[in-house]
Write a protein that holds these residues in place. Structure first.
Motif, PDB file in Angstrom:
ATOM      1  N   LYS A 126      31.550 -27.788  16.272  1.00 39.73           N
ATOM      2  CA  LYS A 126      32.904 -27.381  15.924  1.00 39.73           C
ATOM      3  C   LYS A 126      33.307 -27.641  14.470  1.00 39.73           C
ATOM      4  O   LYS A 126      33.855 -26.755  13.828  1.00 39.73           O
ATOM      5  CB  LYS A 126      33.898 -28.056  16.876  1.00 39.73           C
ATOM      6  N   TYR A 145      31.718 -27.456  11.842  1.00 38.18           N
ATOM      7  CA  TYR A 145      31.013 -26.623  10.882  1.00 38.18           C
ATOM      8  C   TYR A 145      31.372 -25.152  10.987  1.00 38.18           C
ATOM      9  O   TYR A 145      30.807 -24.322  10.281  1.00 38.18           O
ATOM     10  CB  TYR A 145      29.500 -26.817  11.051  1.00 38.18           C
ATOM     11  N   LEU A 146      32.282 -24.807  11.856  1.00 37.11           N
ATOM     12  CA  LEU A 146      32.689 -23.409  11.991  1.00 37.11           C
ATOM     13  C   LEU A 146      33.782 -23.093  10.984  1.00 37.11           C
ATOM     14  O   LEU A 146      34.897 -22.742  11.335  1.00 37.11           O
ATOM     15  CB  LEU A 146      33.171 -23.113  13.416  1.00 37.11           C
ATOM     16  N   ARG A 147      33.449 -23.238   9.726  1.00 35.31           N
ATOM     17  CA  ARG A 147      34.388 -22.897   8.665  1.00 35.31           C
ATOM     18  C   ARG A 147      34.223 -21.431   8.328  1.00 35.31           C
ATOM     19  O   ARG A 147      33.125 -20.945   8.125  1.00 35.31           O
ATOM     20  CB  ARG A 147      34.147 -23.765   7.431  1.00 35.31           C
ATOM     21  N   ARG A 148      35.305 -20.731   8.277  1.00 35.35           N
ATOM     22  CA  ARG A 148      35.271 -19.287   8.062  1.00 35.35           C
ATOM     23  C   ARG A 148      34.981 -18.953   6.606  1.00 35.35           C
ATOM     24  O   ARG A 148      35.704 -19.378   5.709  1.00 35.35           O
ATOM     25  CB  ARG A 148      36.613 -18.664   8.477  1.00 35.35           C
ATOM     26  N   LYS A 149      33.906 -18.205   6.371  1.00 31.28           N
ATOM     27  CA  LYS A 149      33.593 -17.677   5.057  1.00 31.28           C
ATOM     28  C   LYS A 149      33.515 -16.165   5.164  1.00 31.28           C
ATOM     29  O   LYS A 149      32.981 -15.638   6.134  1.00 31.28           O
ATOM     30  CB  LYS A 149      32.262 -18.228   4.543  1.00 31.28           C
ATOM     31  N   SER A 182      32.233 -12.675   5.122  1.00 30.32           N
ATOM     32  CA  SER A 182      30.873 -12.165   5.190  1.00 30.32           C
ATOM     33  C   SER A 182      30.800 -10.764   4.610  1.00 30.32           C
ATOM     34  O   SER A 182      31.757 -10.001   4.664  1.00 30.32           O
ATOM     35  CB  SER A 182      30.369 -12.162   6.636  1.00 30.32           C
ATOM     36  N   LYS A 220      28.726 -12.128  12.084  1.00 34.44           N
ATOM     37  CA  LYS A 220      28.900 -13.362  12.840  1.00 34.44           C
ATOM     38  C   LYS A 220      29.401 -12.990  14.230  1.00 34.44           C
ATOM     39  O   LYS A 220      30.480 -12.421  14.377  1.00 34.44           O
ATOM     40  CB  LYS A 220      29.899 -14.290  12.146  1.00 34.44           C
ATOM     41  N   LYS A 277      24.170 -22.504  17.657  1.00 35.94           N
ATOM     42  CA  LYS A 277      24.400 -21.470  16.658  1.00 35.94           C
ATOM     43  C   LYS A 277      23.062 -21.130  16.011  1.00 35.94           C
ATOM     44  O   LYS A 277      22.322 -22.017  15.593  1.00 35.94           O
ATOM     45  CB  LYS A 277      25.399 -21.968  15.613  1.00 35.94           C
ATOM     46  N   ASP A 297      38.880 -22.146  16.466  1.00 38.67           N
ATOM     47  CA  ASP A 297      37.929 -22.119  15.356  1.00 38.67           C
ATOM     48  C   ASP A 297      36.840 -21.076  15.580  1.00 38.67           C
ATOM     49  O   ASP A 297      36.374 -20.429  14.641  1.00 38.67           O
ATOM     50  CB  ASP A 297      37.319 -23.507  15.122  1.00 38.67           C
ATOM     51  N   ARG A 341      38.374 -17.574  14.872  1.00 36.90           N
ATOM     52  CA  ARG A 341      38.545 -17.336  13.433  1.00 36.90           C
ATOM     53  C   ARG A 341      37.209 -17.081  12.749  1.00 36.90           C
ATOM     54  O   ARG A 341      37.113 -16.276  11.830  1.00 36.90           O
ATOM     55  CB  ARG A 341      39.237 -18.528  12.765  1.00 36.90           C
ATOM     56  N   TRP A 342      36.178 -17.781  13.186  1.00 39.08           N
ATOM     57  CA  TRP A 342      34.858 -17.713  12.545  1.00 39.08           C
ATOM     58  C   TRP A 342      34.168 -16.365  12.759  1.00 39.08           C
ATOM     59  O   TRP A 342      33.592 -15.793  11.841  1.00 39.08           O
ATOM     60  CB  TRP A 342      33.984 -18.845  13.096  1.00 39.08           C
TER      61      TRP A 342
END
Length: 214
Positions: free
Chosen positions: A20, A22-26, A28, A34, A68, A99, A102-103
């Motif tokens: 959890k 590490y599910l930072r939204r970047k 893409s 994703k 993941k 999270d 959002r990811w």
């Protein structure tokens, strides 16, 4: 594990309770997708994910952990960087945490054709996705797994089609245990939906900012 043609060896990024944070939204690119696989416990989310990644079928999984993966897959001659989140649905949120929603760029909603409850619960998951993606409709696919178990089927194919139509998304029935091609097709369809959605979004933004500049 033997990597299949057009699909690189998957790498587990993280699993279990450590996932959890590490599910930072970047943001893409068009060449990256994703995907979060969502659904009730026991519908075969892990079996589908591993079947797609390795072409192997494994029937038993630890239902308490998430995983993941990263891989590269070829779709219509174009290589796509693929991130796949195999969620766990032991909690009340069925893996559709804030999270996670959002990811992900897109979502595979999975039910078992042998379980009415797993089918009905997708309505709740869909509502969570729509609430999280307020800016617009999220790319989805509805997948009915275990279609080989015809003797215990509870959900007809027409019901699956009707549900997907109400979600405005594609639909496929698959068997993770027997048909690797259909499983791969399901993930590729979703990937194409995500890429097309990104292209439409970029075109819209280009028009908006283009008008502001002119």
């Amino acid at each position: 594990m033997n990597a299949s043609a057009g699909l690189s060896e998957p790498a587990v990024v993280s699993g279990g309770s450590t996932l959890k944070p590490y599910l930072r939204r970047k943001k893409s690119s068009l060449g990256e997708t994703k995907v979060a696989v969502l659904g009730m416990e026991g519908v075969g989310k892990s079996a589908l994910s591993v079947r797609f990644l390795t072409k192997r079928f494994i029937g038993e999984y630890d239902q308490s952990m998430e995983a993941k993966y990263k891989c590269t897959t070829s779709i219509d001659g174009e290589f796509i960087a693929f991130e796949l989140l195999d969620t766990r649905s032991c909690n009340y949120d069925l893996g559709a945490r804030e999270d996670v929603l959002r990811w992900a760029d897109g979502f595979m909603l999975v039910y078992s054709v042998t379980s009415r409850k797993s089918f009905d619960i997708l309505q709740d998951i869909y509502k969570k996705i729509e609430e999280a993606k307020k800016a617009g409709h999220a790319p989805l696919i509805v997948v009915g797994n275990k279609c080989d178990l015809t003797h215990v089927r509870q959900i007809t194919q027409d019901e699956g089609i009707k549900l997907a139509t109400s979600f405005c998304c594609p639909f496929l029935e698959v068997s993770a245990s027997e048909d690797v091609l259909k499983v791969t097709e399901a993930f590729h369809i979703l990937c194409k939906e995500i890429i097309e959605f990104k292209r439409r979004s970029r075109t819209f933004l280009d028009r908006v900012f283009g008008l502001k500049k002119s």
